[in-house]
Design a protein around this motif. Structure first.
Motif, short mmCIF file in Angstrom:
data_model
loop_
_atom_site.label_atom_id
_atom_site.label_comp_id
_atom_site.label_asym_id
_atom_site.label_seq_id
_atom_site.Cartn_x
_atom_site.Cartn_y
_atom_site.Cartn_z
N ALA A 99 0.83 -1.21 0.00
CA ALA A 99 0.00 0.00 0.00
C ALA A 99 0.86 1.26 0.00
O ALA A 99 0.34 2.36 -0.07
CB ALA A 99 -0.90 -0.01 1.22
N ASN B 298 0.99 5.88 2.70
CA ASN B 298 0.23 4.66 2.60
C ASN B 298 -1.13 4.97 1.97
O ASN B 298 -1.88 5.78 2.51
CB ASN B 298 0.06 4.08 4.02
CG ASN B 298 -0.73 2.80 4.04
OD1 ASN B 298 -1.86 2.76 3.57
ND2 ASN B 298 -0.16 1.76 4.62
N ILE B 299 -1.40 4.36 0.82
CA ILE B 299 -2.68 4.55 0.15
C ILE B 299 -3.47 3.26 0.29
O ILE B 299 -3.06 2.22 -0.23
CB ILE B 299 -2.47 4.86 -1.36
CG1 ILE B 299 -1.56 6.07 -1.57
CG2 ILE B 299 -3.81 5.04 -2.07
CD1 ILE B 299 -2.21 7.40 -1.39
N GLY B 300 -4.59 3.32 1.00
CA GLY B 300 -5.33 2.10 1.31
C GLY B 300 -6.14 1.52 0.17
O GLY B 300 -6.11 0.32 -0.08
N LEU B 301 -6.86 2.38 -0.56
CA LEU B 301 -7.83 1.88 -1.53
C LEU B 301 -7.18 1.49 -2.86
O LEU B 301 -6.47 2.30 -3.45
CB LEU B 301 -8.89 2.94 -1.79
CG LEU B 301 -9.79 3.27 -0.61
CD1 LEU B 301 -10.61 4.51 -0.90
CD2 LEU B 301 -10.68 2.10 -0.27
N PRO C 138 -8.06 13.36 0.06
CA PRO C 138 -6.74 13.69 0.62
C PRO C 138 -5.62 12.86 0.00
O PRO C 138 -4.46 13.22 0.11
CB PRO C 138 -6.89 13.40 2.11
CG PRO C 138 -8.06 12.50 2.22
CD PRO C 138 -8.96 12.79 1.07
N GLU C 139 -5.99 11.75 -0.70
CA GLU C 139 -4.96 10.91 -1.33
C GLU C 139 -4.16 11.69 -2.36
O GLU C 139 -3.01 11.35 -2.63
CB GLU C 139 -5.62 9.71 -2.03
CG GLU C 139 -6.09 8.61 -1.10
CD GLU C 139 -7.50 8.85 -0.59
OE1 GLU C 139 -8.04 9.95 -0.83
OE2 GLU C 139 -8.04 7.96 0.08
N ALA D 97 -13.62 -2.25 0.51
CA ALA D 97 -13.17 -1.05 -0.19
C ALA D 97 -14.31 -0.06 -0.37
O ALA D 97 -14.13 1.15 -0.23
CB ALA D 97 -12.58 -1.43 -1.56
N ALA E 61 -15.12 1.59 2.96
CA ALA E 61 -14.03 2.51 3.31
C ALA E 61 -14.11 3.78 2.47
O ALA E 61 -13.93 4.90 2.99
CB ALA E 61 -12.68 1.83 3.11
N THR E 62 -14.42 3.63 1.17
CA THR E 62 -14.51 4.80 0.29
C THR E 62 -15.61 5.73 0.78
O THR E 62 -15.41 6.95 0.93
CB THR E 62 -14.83 4.36 -1.15
OG1 THR E 62 -13.88 3.39 -1.54
CG2 THR E 62 -14.78 5.54 -2.10
N GLY F 107 -11.77 11.83 5.52
CA GLY F 107 -10.53 11.23 5.99
C GLY F 107 -9.85 10.51 4.85
O GLY F 107 -10.30 10.58 3.70
N MET F 108 -8.75 9.85 5.18
CA MET F 108 -8.01 9.13 4.16
C MET F 108 -7.91 7.67 4.58
O MET F 108 -7.79 7.36 5.77
CB MET F 108 -6.62 9.74 4.05
CG MET F 108 -5.82 9.11 2.96
SD MET F 108 -4.38 10.10 2.63
CE MET F 108 -3.39 8.85 1.86
N VAL F 109 -7.99 6.76 3.59
CA VAL F 109 -7.97 5.34 3.88
C VAL F 109 -6.53 4.83 3.85
O VAL F 109 -5.80 5.06 2.89
CB VAL F 109 -8.81 4.57 2.84
CG1 VAL F 109 -8.84 3.09 3.18
CG2 VAL F 109 -10.21 5.14 2.76
N HIS F 110 -6.12 4.15 4.91
CA HIS F 110 -4.80 3.52 4.93
C HIS F 110 -4.97 2.02 5.13
O HIS F 110 -5.84 1.59 5.88
CB HIS F 110 -3.95 4.08 6.08
CG HIS F 110 -3.63 5.54 5.91
ND1 HIS F 110 -2.73 5.98 4.98
CD2 HIS F 110 -4.10 6.63 6.54
CE1 HIS F 110 -2.65 7.30 5.05
NE2 HIS F 110 -3.48 7.73 5.99
N ASP F 111 -4.13 1.25 4.44
CA ASP F 111 -4.17 -0.20 4.56
C ASP F 111 -3.07 -0.60 5.54
O ASP F 111 -1.89 -0.39 5.27
CB ASP F 111 -3.89 -0.79 3.17
CG ASP F 111 -3.93 -2.31 3.19
OD1 ASP F 111 -4.04 -2.88 4.30
OD2 ASP F 111 -3.85 -2.91 2.10
N TYR G 229 -8.61 -1.76 7.14
CA TYR G 229 -8.37 -0.40 6.64
C TYR G 229 -8.66 0.55 7.79
O TYR G 229 -9.63 0.37 8.51
CB TYR G 229 -9.34 -0.05 5.50
CG TYR G 229 -9.04 -0.67 4.16
CD1 TYR G 229 -7.86 -1.38 3.94
CD2 TYR G 229 -9.94 -0.53 3.10
CE1 TYR G 229 -7.59 -1.92 2.68
CE2 TYR G 229 -9.69 -1.09 1.86
CZ TYR G 229 -8.51 -1.78 1.65
OH TYR G 229 -8.26 -2.33 0.43
#
Lengths: 297, 60
Positions: free
Chosen positions: A173, A184-187, A240-241, B33, B36-37, B45-49, B55
């Motif tokens: 990620a 770290n980018i989750g999606l 914010p990504e 996903a 979370a989106t 907010g921002m998604v972190h893995d 997540y």
């Protein structure tokens, strides 16, 4: 009084011309609105008047007039506060803020320009007072104006570092520009979007001074801000990504910029980063010390 | 620097999380996903893995 008319008039004229010359509105569009121009030209007029009456006042043995210069100093420090406050108030509306350091730099420049106007006005009024040649006085004014333009030029990132295109990739990620960790980018969807639309550059400092300067967070924020101003950004309040990020390689001191610009053009981004001003408050020079030189080898 | 805040956790691994943050359970990766989106958009907010099937949604 008549004998000073030409002296003071020329001083004021050259002072205002100097201020107008320095009041260029470039890609930053600041001050880009008519009222900003009026404010700064008016203050420039005051500065020019102060500078040009200084010599005639002394010639008339009016030494109290010198105290007005002290008052002027106070007045122009107020200009700095004014600029700082108005820019800081606008920060909340910026998707990619300028950062405090950049604002402080801009505010200082606006203050200093008024002192340069005083100096130009003083120089050209003195020239006329001593030689009685108005043309010479105008020439001196132009020389001072151009000189202050050169002196206030400052350096840009392109002078202290080498900017090269970087390659975006993911390690799980974690987003990387070349080998520098960004975030770290989750999606998974966002990762794909970043790989197709994102850009990265790596800024290699030329020496230890440049490395120390680039490590300043204010300087890095300024880089992100200028890149966004010139190329735009796909970031919005709910993504914010896509925030431009500037991170360093902890081992080499190189700096990586990641952004998702509205215009995807790597050459444009490199050129944009090269022209970011080196902030006065961020500038460091460890190589000027003996200890710094020992560490450099 | 603003203070980061952990807003929520979205997980497919029930054993991986616990505590007093809002936790959302999903059955598949796709569902995870999607949740979370939506949460990230709503919460800004921002998604972190974090790598163990969870997540986290963080406001920066």
């Amino acid at each position: 009084m008549d004998e000073y008319g030409m002296t003071i008039g020329l001083g004021v004229l050259m002072g205002i011309l100097a201020r107008t010359y320095m009041l260029r509105s470039d890609y930053r569009q600041y001050p880009g609105y008519p009222h900003g121009f009026v404010t700064h030209l008016s203050l420039g007029f005051i500065a020019a008047a102060l500078g040009s009456v200084a010599l005639p006042a002394i010639a008339e043995k009016e030494f109290a007039a010198v105290t007005f210069l002290a008052l002027a100093g106070q007045q122009f420090r107020e200009v700095r506060n004014m600029e700082r406050e108005s820019l800081a108030a606008l920060e909340a509306a910026e998707l990619v803020p300028r950062g405090h350091d950049y604002i402080e730099g801009i505010a200082r420049v606006f203050e200093a320009r008024n002192y340069l106007v005083i100096l130009t006005a003083l120089a050209s009024s003195s020239a006329n007072y001593y030689t009685r040649r108005p043309l010479l006085s105008i020439f001196v004014g132009i020389v001072f104006t151009l000189l202050s333009g050169i002196l206030m030029g400052g350096r840009v990132i392109g002078n202290i570092a080498e900017v090269k295109a970087g390659k975006l990739s993911f390690k799980g990620a974690l987003l990387l520009v070349d080998e520098i960790d960004i975030m770290n980018i989750g999606l998974p969807g966002m990762r794909e979007k970043i790989l197709t639309d994102g850009l990265g550059v790596v800024i290699h400092p030329k020496d230890d001074n440049a490395r120390a300067t680039l490590h300043n967070m204010g300087q890095r924020q300024a880089i992100a801000h200028v890149a966004t101003t010139i190329l735009g950004t796909k970031k919005d309040v709910d993504t914010p990504e896509f925030t431009p990020m500037v991170r360093k390689n902890i081992d080499t001191g190189a700096i990586a910029l990641f952004c998702v610009p509205a215009e995807k053009d790597i050459d444009s981004l490199v050129a944009a980063v090269e022209r970011v001003p080196v902030l006065e408050s961020a500038r460091r020079a460890p190589l000027k010390t003996k200890a710094g030189k020992i560490a450099a080898d | 620097m603003s203070a980061e805040e952990l807003m929520a956790v979205v997980t497919i691994n029930k054993d991986a999380v616990g505590g007093d943050v809002p936790i959302f359970f999903a059955k598949t990766d796709d569902e995870q996903a999607k949740i979370a989106t939506t949460l990230a958009k709503v919460l800004r907010g921002m998604v972190h893995d974090i790598g163990n099937g969870a997540y986290i949604i963080v406001r920066h």
